[in-house]
Scaffold this motif. Sequence first.
Motif, PDB file in Angstrom:
ATOM      1  N   PHE A 193      24.624  -4.145  39.714  1.00 46.53           N
ATOM      2  CA  PHE A 193      24.752  -4.791  41.022  1.00 46.53           C
ATOM      3  C   PHE A 193      25.027  -3.700  42.053  1.00 46.53           C
ATOM      4  O   PHE A 193      26.105  -3.096  42.044  1.00 46.53           O
ATOM      5  CB  PHE A 193      25.878  -5.820  41.012  1.00 46.53           C
TER       6      PHE A 193
ATOM      7  N   GLN B 103      25.700  -3.593  45.229  1.00 56.46           N
ATOM      8  CA  GLN B 103      26.752  -3.724  46.239  1.00 56.46           C
ATOM      9  C   GLN B 103      28.110  -4.058  45.631  1.00 56.46           C
ATOM     10  O   GLN B 103      29.039  -4.389  46.349  1.00 56.46           O
ATOM     11  CB  GLN B 103      26.382  -4.807  47.258  1.00 56.46           C
ATOM     12  N   LEU B 104      28.216  -4.016  44.319  1.00 59.63           N
ATOM     13  CA  LEU B 104      29.525  -4.185  43.685  1.00 59.63           C
ATOM     14  C   LEU B 104      29.986  -2.815  43.203  1.00 59.63           C
ATOM     15  O   LEU B 104      29.169  -1.976  42.822  1.00 59.63           O
ATOM     16  CB  LEU B 104      29.457  -5.147  42.492  1.00 59.63           C
TER      17      LEU B 104
ATOM     18  N   GLU C  42      33.946  -3.710  39.687  1.00 61.83           N
ATOM     19  CA  GLU C  42      33.464  -5.097  39.794  1.00 61.83           C
ATOM     20  C   GLU C  42      32.291  -5.347  38.845  1.00 61.83           C
ATOM     21  O   GLU C  42      32.150  -6.440  38.296  1.00 61.83           O
ATOM     22  CB  GLU C  42      33.046  -5.402  41.233  1.00 61.83           C
TER      23      GLU C  42
ATOM     24  N   ASP D 209      33.830  -5.979  35.660  1.00 63.20           N
ATOM     25  CA  ASP D 209      34.421  -7.320  35.680  1.00 63.20           C
ATOM     26  C   ASP D 209      33.351  -8.384  35.469  1.00 63.20           C
ATOM     27  O   ASP D 209      33.593  -9.397  34.807  1.00 63.20           O
ATOM     28  CB  ASP D 209      35.128  -7.573  37.016  1.00 63.20           C
TER      29      ASP D 209
ATOM     30  N   LEU E  31      34.448   5.615  26.046  1.00 65.17           N
ATOM     31  CA  LEU E  31      33.059   5.941  25.714  1.00 65.17           C
ATOM     32  C   LEU E  31      32.396   6.749  26.827  1.00 65.17           C
ATOM     33  O   LEU E  31      31.665   7.696  26.574  1.00 65.17           O
ATOM     34  CB  LEU E  31      32.249   4.658  25.491  1.00 65.17           C
TER      35      LEU E  31
ATOM     36  N   PRO F  12      33.703   8.580  29.975  1.00 67.38           N
ATOM     37  CA  PRO F  12      34.767   9.045  30.877  1.00 67.38           C
ATOM     38  C   PRO F  12      34.270   9.210  32.312  1.00 67.38           C
ATOM     39  O   PRO F  12      35.028   9.044  33.259  1.00 67.38           O
ATOM     40  CB  PRO F  12      35.156  10.399  30.293  1.00 67.38           C
ATOM     41  N   ARG F  13      33.005   9.489  32.457  1.00 65.92           N
ATOM     42  CA  ARG F  13      32.418   9.666  33.772  1.00 65.92           C
ATOM     43  C   ARG F  13      32.633   8.434  34.660  1.00 65.92           C
ATOM     44  O   ARG F  13      32.820   8.539  35.870  1.00 65.92           O
ATOM     45  CB  ARG F  13      30.924   9.937  33.556  1.00 65.92           C
TER      46      ARG F  13
ATOM     47  N   ARG G 250      35.127   6.388  34.729  1.00 63.74           N
ATOM     48  CA  ARG G 250      36.499   6.218  35.188  1.00 63.74           C
ATOM     49  C   ARG G 250      36.714   6.860  36.553  1.00 63.74           C
ATOM     50  O   ARG G 250      37.441   6.332  37.393  1.00 63.74           O
ATOM     51  CB  ARG G 250      37.475   6.819  34.179  1.00 63.74           C
ATOM     52  N   GLU G 251      36.028   7.966  36.774  1.00 71.77           N
ATOM     53  CA  GLU G 251      36.197   8.651  38.059  1.00 71.77           C
ATOM     54  C   GLU G 251      35.519   7.903  39.186  1.00 71.77           C
ATOM     55  O   GLU G 251      35.690   8.229  40.344  1.00 71.77           O
ATOM     56  CB  GLU G 251      35.541  10.038  38.004  1.00 71.77           C
ATOM     57  N   ARG G 252      34.680   6.955  38.833  1.00 69.58           N
ATOM     58  CA  ARG G 252      33.854   6.344  39.870  1.00 69.58           C
ATOM     59  C   ARG G 252      34.160   4.866  40.064  1.00 69.58           C
ATOM     60  O   ARG G 252      33.323   4.131  40.602  1.00 69.58           O
ATOM     61  CB  ARG G 252      32.386   6.512  39.488  1.00 69.58           C
TER      62      ARG G 252
ATOM     63  N   ASN H 284      35.692   3.022  42.097  1.00 69.62           N
ATOM     64  CA  ASN H 284      35.565   2.361  43.392  1.00 69.62           C
ATOM     65  C   ASN H 284      34.256   2.648  44.106  1.00 69.62           C
ATOM     66  O   ASN H 284      34.069   2.291  45.268  1.00 69.62           O
ATOM     67  CB  ASN H 284      36.743   2.743  44.292  1.00 69.62           C
TER      68      ASN H 284
ATOM     69  N   ARG I  73      29.062  -2.355  30.710  1.00 66.38           N
ATOM     70  CA  ARG I  73      29.185  -3.730  31.183  1.00 66.38           C
ATOM     71  C   ARG I  73      28.839  -4.716  30.074  1.00 66.38           C
ATOM     72  O   ARG I  73      29.507  -5.732  29.892  1.00 66.38           O
ATOM     73  CB  ARG I  73      28.252  -3.913  32.385  1.00 66.38           C
TER      74      ARG I  73
END
Lengths: 240, 393
Positions: free
Chosen positions: A92, A94-95, A99, A102, A124, A126-127, A129-131, A133, A151
């Motif tokens: 998605f 724009q999410l 999100e 989620d 799995l 780690p890349r 996690r930094e992103r 937001n 996802r």
Amino acid sequence: MSDIVLHVENLHSYYGHIHALKGISVDVKKGEIVTLIGTNGAGKSTTLRTISGVLRPKRGTVTLKGQNITGMRPHEVAALGVSHVPEGRRIFPQLTVMENLDMGAWNVSDKKLIETRKEEVFTLFPRLRERINQLGGTLSGGEQQMLAIGRALMTRPEVLLLDEPSMGLAPVLVELIFDIIQKINKEQGTTILLVEQNALMALEIATRGYVLQTGEIVMNNDAKVLLKDERVRKAYLGEE
Amino acid sequence: MSTTATVQDRPVAPKANTLELVQQSWIYRFLLFPIGQMLIFIAGATILLTVIAYAIAIAFPAPNPNIDLVTQINRQLPGMIISGVSIGFVYSMIALGYTLVYGVLQFINFAHSELFMVGSATGFVVMKALEDNGVLKEWNPILMILFMLVCAMTVSGILAMLMERIAYRPLRGAPRLVPLITAIGISFFLIDFVRAGFAITRNEFNLTYPVRSLEMFATPVRVAIGETTVNVRTTSIMIIISAVIMLVILNYIVNGTKLGRGIRAVAQDQTMSGLLGVNVNLMISLTFLIGGAFGGAAGMLFGMNVGTITPYVGFLPGLKAFTAAVLGGIGNITGALLGGLTIGIVEAFLNGVLVYYPALGQRYTDILTFSVLILILIFRPTGILGKRVDEKV
Ligand SMILES: Nc1ncnc2c1ncn2[C@@H]1O[C@H](COP(=O)(O)OP(=O)(O)OP(=O)(O)O)[C@@H](O)[C@H]1O
Ligand SMILES: [Mg+2]
């Protein structure tokens, strides 16, 4: 028979008047990685779409753990434990990354469980996690593929349908993705139906394989056997 | 195969600083930011228009030499701003319905203006019933407004859902023109249905809200600013407060809840949402419900404000709200809000200034409003915030 998780029998699917699947039968046993290979337009994606309910077959049946799921709507199939990562990632745009994850956990109501699953995905990849937001649409192709797989894992699916997870990725990332597919299969016990253009790599990690040609299965055997088969090597592994 | 190190480096999430923490907090995201955004926009728009109004007053003195236009504008300014903002919020609330539905279906629900009308009629029926039962004056006015709002929202919301279920869903996948024409048909049907209903039961279809019989609404609030006193209509204040509360709630639903995330996901990729377990049809139904409820609320507030409505009341506000949605960039929720405010404020200023030019008069307000919009759209064809639309694909 009882260890067959996904049973597809004599499936016929159409796009308007185009007869895309002409009687496909596929069996996937618990814990297996089964791969579908074939040239462009053979009907690999169509097979996955019909299984997950995006497309309604004209004839044939799809059975999941003994339950007939033919013609069910996609969200109903998803609720039964099938995760389909379609061609082209379909993040998605724009999410945010968070999100998007989620959304993967749509059917999981336990908030704690969602957090644990996210942690698993971050372990799995780690890349990602930094992103958390960052908007999905701004991720690189490889990151989007990681997110798409992550996802799909949020529900801990019983069956994972992967459509060309290596498409458009750098060789290093292709290796990583294949490693992770194996890891998911071994560590989480997820049954996987894998569609791949990269037939060599797919057959290397798969238990069994099916070869599709213009909507029909022309060969089906253990992956090791297919790897050695002359016709397969010629047609799909690029050997002369 | 070996896992490569290059893609696994930097596993730790970056530490958030204080500013980021504030920005992630609930209060900031769902109260301060949306309300602040509205305030800044309203302030900006009114300042700009005030400057333009004075410029016009100085450049073209009014034909009547006894009137000094600058003094007149001085006196009217607060009133113009408040009525502009309140009618602007009404347009915003209608525009949200157009934009939400467009977001999930890429389809303009031209019958949306009739959801506004039905909300307006429902408000009338409820208020009249309260009056007929003699409880109108006993009820706490805030409770009464709330009750009328809930009734109007429920009726319009459910009607919107039915509309989608009965008329639009079977047409999904049909050429775009087909549901569009259906929508126009529904619009006519609803207008005539409501008109016939009132004609039979009341023998007339001019519906006058019994607003005047309430003290609270009969006399305007007087606010002293310097030497001048300004009359502010209570209904304007009611509209502004209700709209701000509802918009804050909507922003929370869309951006802060699972339902909202589902609606946004469906708007971006229906197939993928379905594959992840989202019941796409349910999300579409709920989108219509929310859009319809906002339209209904707008209709009821509008009815209280103008006093008398008819079954044809939806047309002009609906058209303006549609333009507002396009102006803000259709499919964009913030855009609909700001677009509605823009139209409302521009309209109020034109109304305020045009009175003094007998050759034109207030009749020209709508024409000029739409001209201004056409001009803005010529220079920004995708609307004020329209970038999102082409990014969507
Ligand atoms: N949406 C569609 N409308 C019409 N025809 C379609 C559609 N999608 C696929 N087809 C047709 O159905 C056939 C099978 O397509 P499918 O996408 O399953 O192939 P594939 O094996 O996944 O190919 P690729 O490796 O290129 O992804 C093709 O002939 C294709 O042109
Ligand atoms: Mg394909």
